[in-house]
Design a protein around this motif. Structure first.
Motif, PDB file in Angstrom:
ATOM      1  N   HIS A  45       1.480  -0.986   0.119  1.00  0.00           N
ATOM      2  CA  HIS A  45       0.039   0.130   0.498  1.00  0.00           C
ATOM      3  C   HIS A  45       0.658   1.178  -0.187  1.00  0.00           C
ATOM      4  CE1 HIS A  45      -3.830  -2.583   0.548  1.00  0.00           C
ATOM      5  NE2 HIS A  45      -3.134  -3.318   1.443  1.00  0.00           N
ATOM      6  N   HIS A  49       0.584   6.460   0.767  1.00  0.00           N
ATOM      7  CA  HIS A  49       1.549   7.018   1.963  1.00  0.00           C
ATOM      8  C   HIS A  49       2.100   7.736   1.272  1.00  0.00           C
ATOM      9  CE1 HIS A  49       0.015   4.398   5.022  1.00  0.00           C
ATOM     10  NE2 HIS A  49       0.492   3.346   4.211  1.00  0.00           N
ATOM     11  N   GLN A 110       5.847  -5.084   6.992  1.00  0.00           N
ATOM     12  CA  GLN A 110       4.545  -4.670   6.734  1.00  0.00           C
ATOM     13  C   GLN A 110       3.943  -3.485   5.850  1.00  0.00           C
ATOM     14  OE1 GLN A 110       3.277  -6.273   9.159  1.00  0.00           O
ATOM     15  NE2 GLN A 110       1.653  -3.873   9.711  1.00  0.00           N
ATOM     16  N   GLY A 114      -0.269  -6.861   4.135  1.00  0.00           N
ATOM     17  CA  GLY A 114      -0.398  -7.763   5.447  1.00  0.00           C
ATOM     18  C   GLY A 114      -0.553  -9.301   5.542  1.00  0.00           C
ATOM     19  N   ASP A 122      -1.834  -7.758  14.372  1.00  0.00           N
ATOM     20  CA  ASP A 122      -1.359  -6.474  15.355  1.00  0.00           C
ATOM     21  C   ASP A 122      -1.523  -6.340  16.317  1.00  0.00           C
ATOM     22  OD1 ASP A 122      -2.190  -5.904  12.723  1.00  0.00           O
ATOM     23  OD2 ASP A 122      -4.731  -5.134  13.245  1.00  0.00           O
TER      24      ASP A 122
ATOM     25  N   SER B  22      -4.940   5.450  18.221  1.00  0.00           N
ATOM     26  CA  SER B  22      -5.163   3.795  18.318  1.00  0.00           C
ATOM     27  C   SER B  22      -7.176   3.392  18.384  1.00  0.00           C
ATOM     28  CB  SER B  22      -5.371   2.577  19.384  1.00  0.00           C
ATOM     29  OG  SER B  22      -3.715   2.748  19.166  1.00  0.00           O
ATOM     30  N   ARG B  25      -8.905   5.462  15.981  1.00  0.00           N
ATOM     31  CA  ARG B  25      -9.407   4.313  14.292  1.00  0.00           C
ATOM     32  C   ARG B  25     -10.445   3.652  15.067  1.00  0.00           C
ATOM     33  NH1 ARG B  25      -6.593  -0.006  11.650  1.00  0.00           N
ATOM     34  NH2 ARG B  25      -7.502  -0.360  10.650  1.00  0.00           N
ATOM     35  N   SER B  33      -8.783   6.913   6.732  1.00  0.00           N
ATOM     36  CA  SER B  33      -7.574   7.276   5.785  1.00  0.00           C
ATOM     37  C   SER B  33      -6.747   8.283   5.803  1.00  0.00           C
ATOM     38  CB  SER B  33      -8.067   7.650   4.490  1.00  0.00           C
ATOM     39  OG  SER B  33      -8.823   9.226   4.861  1.00  0.00           O
ATOM     40  N   ARG B  36      -4.585   6.108   8.500  1.00  0.00           N
ATOM     41  CA  ARG B  36      -3.591   5.184   7.773  1.00  0.00           C
ATOM     42  C   ARG B  36      -1.899   6.060   6.577  1.00  0.00           C
ATOM     43  NH1 ARG B  36      -7.120   1.020   3.696  1.00  0.00           N
ATOM     44  NH2 ARG B  36      -4.574   0.991   3.641  1.00  0.00           N
ATOM     45  N   ASP B  39       0.193   6.228   9.595  1.00  0.00           N
ATOM     46  CA  ASP B  39       0.648   5.127   9.678  1.00  0.00           C
ATOM     47  C   ASP B  39       1.311   4.384   8.485  1.00  0.00           C
ATOM     48  OD1 ASP B  39       0.852   2.784  11.404  1.00  0.00           O
ATOM     49  OD2 ASP B  39      -0.533   1.882  10.658  1.00  0.00           O
ATOM     50  N   ARG B  42       1.587  -0.145   9.693  1.00  0.00           N
ATOM     51  CA  ARG B  42       0.090  -0.128   9.604  1.00  0.00           C
ATOM     52  C   ARG B  42       0.172  -0.903  11.074  1.00  0.00           C
ATOM     53  NH1 ARG B  42      -1.968  -3.677   4.499  1.00  0.00           N
ATOM     54  NH2 ARG B  42      -0.525  -4.316   4.538  1.00  0.00           N
ATOM     55  N   ASN B  46      -6.891  -1.888  14.675  1.00  0.00           N
ATOM     56  CA  ASN B  46      -8.245  -2.578  14.556  1.00  0.00           C
ATOM     57  C   ASN B  46      -8.796  -3.077  15.754  1.00  0.00           C
ATOM     58  OD1 ASN B  46     -11.317  -2.168  13.846  1.00  0.00           O
ATOM     59  ND2 ASN B  46     -10.860  -3.183  11.943  1.00  0.00           N
TER      60      ASN B  46
END
Lengths: 273, 174
Positions: A45, A49, A110, A114, A122, B22, B25, B33, B36, B39, B42, B46
């Motif tokens: 992803h 970013h 990461q 995922g 997590d 946290s 979220r 968004s 993220r 972060d 990640r 969640n």
């Protein structure tokens, strides 16, 4: 009971590193899927970013263990780091080198994607990254802050999970539980038959499930006796979900926070030594 | 003494920010968004496990292809890793491909049909479909996603999405 934060910190790290080891062994056992199975196609992803966009993208994609077999190498390195951390924790200290390698490999993985991570992954990453920071700074107060942080996170996890369910009627009356048990992914044929034959029983189990999560969130902030009782209930809950739903890594991931919860309770209520 | 204070203040600030993010979220009204974007690794979790709406169906992936006679074949179930092993309570690697597959299905079903090729979930599935060997599945292929409940006595199945036709080697899903 001891008030030494390092003792509780080592216990948390030891359990978390066992959980990480299991998770990485599972990933390595899927090596074929990382090459050409569905796990291979989970795109990174990076483009989401802004700081990692454009010119740096290709660099991060390669560094991000994106391509097979780099992904496998990163997972194997992380597994070795977990073993190093666990063995050092057993010997009475936590290896900074092990945690550094673990964190570096995790960052690469990461970025790659995922890999089908769930909430247990997590939590394990959260514990290991926090432990890395605490071990790097290596003072008694820093270790205490890290343990309080883990307590707050596990408390938040149980609270949120309980609140989002308790607000829904299908969760309270057992219908969501029956529906969940009827899936092949998380369900259980025997339990499904049992729940369907007794809707009241289903509602009771769902209520215990949901309120158990809610009450579990109070554990760090209560005196030790209550905290330990709630943690025993939470452990039973995680063992049950592992047996029924196959959520195996949730057991070490959440149990790893329990030493932090006990420490928090001890410090807040200043139990005599 | 000052060094010690700096260390503690630094850790407190980092972990405090992490905890606040946290907590934010978890609020459904807060769009994730911007979190993220802050972060990239990640690490903001969640914690809404199975809530508020749990998984109530299994998704299945079916593939059909044009065979040597030029006719469409029957649908073949190519769902990745359907079954859980008996030792899943201690060893359950198959949960990962299943999770990726389910997430991809949910993304496809929530996406606009007209732009479906842009959907990341669609890219995941189409790569999986096109990775199947040509010798076994031909070159012209189509997939469909259905939801079903196999643990209930009467098997319920409903087709939710049917793709257009794809040709082996002619699609770059990226």
């Amino acid at each position: 009971m001891s008030h030494d934060p390092f003792l509780y910190f080592r216990a948390s790290v030891l359990i978390a590193s066992i959980g990480c080891g299991i998770a990485d062994l599972e990933l390595l056992s899927l090596f074929g899927s990382l090459k050409d199975g569905i796990l291979a196609h989970e795109r990174p992803h990076i483009s989401e970013h802004p700081p990692l966009r454009h010119d740096s993208r290709a660099f991060w994609m390669y560094l991000g263990a994106y391509h097979y077999p780099l992904t496998l190498a990163a997972i194997a390195i992380r597994l070795a780091a977990s073993l190093l951390i666990a063995s050092s924790a057993l010997r009475g200290s936590v290896s900074v080198m092990g945690l550094s390698i673990f964190v570096a490999a995790s960052i690469l993985l990461q970025l790659r994607g995922g890999l089908g991570n769930n909430g247990s992954d997590d939590m394990l990453l959260l514990i290991m990254f926090t432990s890395f920071l605490a071990r790097l700074l290596n003072t008694s107060l820093c270790t205490s802050i890290a343990l309080f942080f883990l307590s707050a996170q596990v408390s938040l996890a149980y609270l949120v999970s309980g609140l989002v369910k308790v607000s829904q009627t299908p969760w309270r009356n057992g219908i969501s539980m029956i529906d969940l048990m009827s899936t092949e992914t998380f369900g259980h044929r025997g339990l499904l038959v049992l729940l369907r034959s007794s809707p009241r029983g289903a509602a009771l189990i769902a209520t215990i499930f949901v309120f158990g999560e809610l009450f579990g969130s109070f554990a760090p902030w209560l005196p030790l006796t209550y905290a330990v009782s709630l943690l025993c209930g939470a452990l039973a809950f995680h063992l049950a979900t592992a047996l029924v739903m196959g959520l195996n890594t949730f057991v070490p991931a959440f149990v790893a926070t329990y030493p932090a919860v006990i420490y928090t309770s001890l410090v807040l209520y200043r139990h005599p030594r | 003494m000052r060094t010690v204070r700096i260390k503690e203040c630094f850790l407190f600030a980092v972990l405090g920010t992490w905890l606040v993010l946290s907590a934010l979220r978890q609020i459904q009204r807060v769009k994730p968004s911007w979190i993220r974007r802050l972060d990239p690794f990640r690490l903001v979790p969640n914690w809404r496990f199975f809530g508020p709406n749990p998984l109530t169906w299994d998704y299945r992936l079916y593939l059909r292809f044009v065979d040597a006679s030029g006719a469409w074949s029957k649908w073949t179930d190519i769902t990745p890793n359907k079954n859980r092993g008996k030792l899943a309570f201690i060893w359950n690697p198959q949960r990962r491909p299943r999770k990726v597959f389910f997430s991809a299905c949910r993304r496809i079903l929530a996406y606009r049909k007209s732009d479906i090729r842009q959907c990341s979930g669609h890219k995941v599935i189409i790569e999986h479909v096109l990775a199947k060997p040509r010798s076994q599945f031909g070159s012209r292929r189509q997939f469909e996603i259905a939801r079903c409940r196999v643990l209930t006595r009467r098997e319920e199945r409903e087709v939710l999405f049917r793709s257009e036709e794809y040709v082996y080697g002619a699609v770059d899903p990226t």
